[in-house]
Design an enzyme around this catalytic site. Structure first.
Site, mmCIF file in Angstrom:
data_model
loop_
_atom_site.group_PDB
_atom_site.id
_atom_site.type_symbol
_atom_site.label_atom_id
_atom_site.label_comp_id
_atom_site.label_asym_id
_atom_site.label_seq_id
_atom_site.Cartn_x
_atom_site.Cartn_y
_atom_site.Cartn_z
ATOM 1 N N ASP A 81 0.815 -1.216 0.000
ATOM 2 C CA ASP A 81 0.000 0.000 0.000
ATOM 3 C C ASP A 81 0.844 1.259 0.000
ATOM 4 O O ASP A 81 2.033 1.237 0.324
ATOM 5 C CB ASP A 81 -0.953 0.015 1.200
ATOM 6 C CG ASP A 81 -0.235 0.068 2.538
ATOM 7 O OD1 ASP A 81 0.809 -0.606 2.692
ATOM 8 O OD2 ASP A 81 -0.713 0.777 3.447
ATOM 9 N N GLU A 176 0.222 -1.388 5.510
ATOM 10 C CA GLU A 176 1.265 -0.938 6.442
ATOM 11 C C GLU A 176 1.061 0.509 6.844
ATOM 12 O O GLU A 176 1.290 0.887 7.996
ATOM 13 C CB GLU A 176 2.649 -1.121 5.797
ATOM 14 C CG GLU A 176 3.832 -0.840 6.729
ATOM 15 C CD GLU A 176 4.304 0.609 6.739
ATOM 16 O OE1 GLU A 176 5.162 0.952 7.572
ATOM 17 O OE2 GLU A 176 3.806 1.422 5.922
#
Length: 410
Positions: A81, A176
């Site tokens: 991400d 994350e």
């Protein structure tokens, strides 16, 4: 290698993989699933084995050992991400070869200029190939630079069998950026003795201390009436939010702190007279100071509840991750090998605390000690983000050298 880095990286950043704090799915956005599926196919094409993506979007793969020595299994991780601080949709990476070290106009129409005055490190990249945004999005080098470097390093090791190494495990994790990266990570299935996240910044970064971190959601409930007849009736939720913020120490905010100093950070504030919502993050390296900061938030809320009523302020606060130092120190040799690997490549290690967190912060407490290594990026999470391809190449060399040294020392 340089062309492979450019090709992969510029292709990867065009895929929108921003996570979403408000979502309760895993991963929180479909773009991460799409990206994970692509990486599964590319890992297989490179020649890795045991390639899989689980139901939660975690991608894992194996580079088998090419030595008979008993080498500990090491892992390399990056996250799928990108940050939520600025838009990551329709990223248009701009390649600047043989950069002259001067200001770059990222977007003439919007007058977005990357300048040495604002970013003093910029001239140090003179002669490098750097990749920037077009001034309308973030770049996503955090962490698609690290992810690209792992892919290229594995490809390099497969095509250079004379470089001996033990079994290497690779993992790419979702979410994350919103602190959920390791939430569903299967440490046992990963099967590494320790790992490294490729999730750092400029050249030489080697990090094994992180913040202790918490997130605080505050809901302020007001009472709305006509302002002409509001005396002794109206309770303005937006003003309650302002009052709460006013009780926090002004100098203990990100813009006034550095090094080992902690902070309170107001990430978002929205609402009206009836209801306002604020989201803060609380950070400190020292565990006692961290607990004191959280208690300060709770005490401010308690005092406001006593003043305005219990329903006036509602607090939800959760720990996100802890300082990984405590779990890294007993296996300090993993830091030492990374340090020696950098020195052997004429890279000066820059050991400093992470003023943030990585997946390694949580993984270290889950039984997988995981320091963090540089990727070559600068100015993450915004339109001025850029990455040096030359330093991405050096990060690849560090991965390869770490693997080689563990085999050599086995």
């Amino acid at each position: 290698m340089k062309q492979e880095l450019i090709e992969r990286f510029t292709r990867y950043v065009k895929i929108d993989t921003q996570s979403n704090e408000e979502s309760h799915t895993v991963p929180t956005t479909p773009g991460q699933i799409e990206f994970g599926k692509l990486l599964v196919e590319e890992l297989k094409e490179i020649g890795l084995t045991e390639v899989m993506m689980d139901d939660n979007g975690y991608v894992m793969a194996t580079l088998p050992a090419n030595t008979d020595k008993d080498v500990p299994v090491i892992g390399f991780l990056a996250h799928l991400d990108t940050a939520t601080d600025f838009t990551g949709k329709n990223v248009k990476p701009q390649i600047h070869e043989n950069f002259d070290g001067n200001a770059i106009t990222l977007n003439e129409e919007l007058n977005v200029v990357l300048t040495p005055e604002q970013f003093p490190e910029l001239p140090s990249y003179k002669g490098h190939t750097i990749i920037t945004t077009d001034g309308t999005t973030l770049l996503g080098a955090d962490d698609k630079a690290g992810l690209t470097e792992i892919m290229v390093a594995m490809n390099h090791l497969i095509h250079n069998p004379q470089i001996k190494h033990g079994k290497i495990r690779v993992a790419f994790t979702p979410d994350e950026e919103i602190g959920r990266g390791p939430a569903h990570f299967d440490v046992e299935a990963f099967g590494a003795s320790f790992a490294y996240t490729m999730d750092g910044g400029p050249l030489g970064g080697l990090e094994y201390e992180s913040f202790n971190a918490a997130g605080a959601k505050l809901t302020f409930n007001g009472t709305n009436t006509h302002p002409g007849t509001a005396k002794n009736k109206m309770r303005n939720a937006t003003k309650l939010a302002m009052e709460f913020n006013g009780h926090l120490p002004v100098e203990e905010a990100p813009e006034y702190t550095e090094g080992y100093e902690g902070f309170y950070h107001l990430l978002s504030l929205n609402g009206d007279v009836e209801q306002s919502k604020a989201y803060y993050i609380v950070r400190d390296f020292d565990r006692e100071n961290f607990e004191a900061r959280k208690n300060n938030v709770k005490n401010i809320v308690k005092n406001m509840q006593e003043k305005y009523g219990e329903d006036a302020v509602v607090l939800e606060m959760n720990d996100q991750y802890y300082n990984m130092l405590e779990k890294i120190e007993p296996v300090r040799e993993i830091v030492d090998i990374a340090y020696e690997a950098m020195k052997s490549l004429d890279i000066e290690p820059n050991i400093h605390p992470i003023r943030g967190g990585t997946d390694g912060s949580q993984l270290s407490y889950m039984g997988l000690p995981t320091p963090n290594i540089f990727t070559g990026g600068e100015n993450y999470h915004g339109k001025f983000e850029y990455v040096s391809v030359d330093n991405m190449e050096k990060a690849v060399q560090v991965i390869v050298e770490i693997a080689r040294r563990f085999e050599e020392q086995a």
